[in-house]
Design an enzyme around this catalytic site. Structure first.
Site, mmCIF file in Angstrom:
data_model
loop_
_atom_site.group_PDB
_atom_site.id
_atom_site.type_symbol
_atom_site.label_atom_id
_atom_site.label_comp_id
_atom_site.label_asym_id
_atom_site.label_seq_id
_atom_site.Cartn_x
_atom_site.Cartn_y
_atom_site.Cartn_z
ATOM 1 N N CYS A 89 2.251 -7.699 -6.412
ATOM 2 C CA CYS A 89 0.842 -7.925 -6.064
ATOM 3 C C CYS A 89 -0.072 -6.928 -6.787
ATOM 4 C CB CYS A 89 0.702 -7.800 -4.549
ATOM 5 S SG CYS A 89 -0.976 -7.660 -3.937
ATOM 6 N N CYS A 92 -2.233 -4.786 -4.482
ATOM 7 C CA CYS A 92 -1.361 -3.822 -3.793
ATOM 8 C C CYS A 92 -1.083 -2.632 -4.703
ATOM 9 C CB CYS A 92 -0.043 -4.482 -3.396
ATOM 10 S SG CYS A 92 -0.206 -5.875 -2.267
#
Length: 166
Positions: A89, A92
């Protein structure tokens, strides 16, 4: 070769170079584990302060939802933030260094944990995680609060002051 073929080959080389350069930018392609491995050999990078949680860790340190599914009871001794993330991600990865900074900044006052949603699918499912990153802010008293999406450091600091350390 025709001019069109040469143009296509040149463009492919240029695009391949651009993709490679983008992937090598700090924080873009390196995982937390790679940054941690690099920190061992680099004195300028601080030791990781965030802590990875497994389901077993969560049940013993945070909340045992299997034994008590109806009432929230935080088991920790300091307020906490839990980052539900995935290694692939982009947002992230962008937030990971911010969380490391905050863990160092608030060391001794709060815990910052990370839950890899790919490895801990049951745990992510128990909390209805459908979007990552998702953050669970856990004060010592009262119910936890969730936030979704990458946040700037200032927003985390505000949440820490107003939700966790109030």
């Amino acid at each position: 070769m025709s001019k069109k073929t040469i143009f296509i080959l040149v463009m492919a080389v240029v695009l391949a170079g651009a993709v490679t350069a983008a992937c090598l930018l700090p924080g873009n392609s390196r995982t937390v584990q790679e940054r941690t491995a690099n920190s061992i050999n680099n004195e300028n990078i601080t030791e990781m302060k965030t802590m990875e949680l497994t389901k077993a860790d969560f049940l013993s340190k945070i909340f045992n939802y299997e034994n008590n599914p109806t009432e929230w009871k935080y088991l920790g001794d300091k307020p906490a933030i839990i980052d539900f993330y995935a290694s692939w991600c982009g947002p992230c990865k962008a937030v990971a260094p911010v969380l490391e900074e905050l863990a160092a900044q608030y060391d001794g006052e709060i815990y910052i944990y990370k839950v890899n949603t790919e490895k801990e699918q049951e745990l992510a499912g128990a909390f209805g995680i459908r979007s990552i990153p998702t953050f669970l802010f856990i004060p010592m008293e009262g119910a936890p609060q969730m936030a979704q999406g990458a946040m700037p450091k200032a927003a985390f600091e505000e949440a820490i002051q107003n939700v966790l350390l109030k």
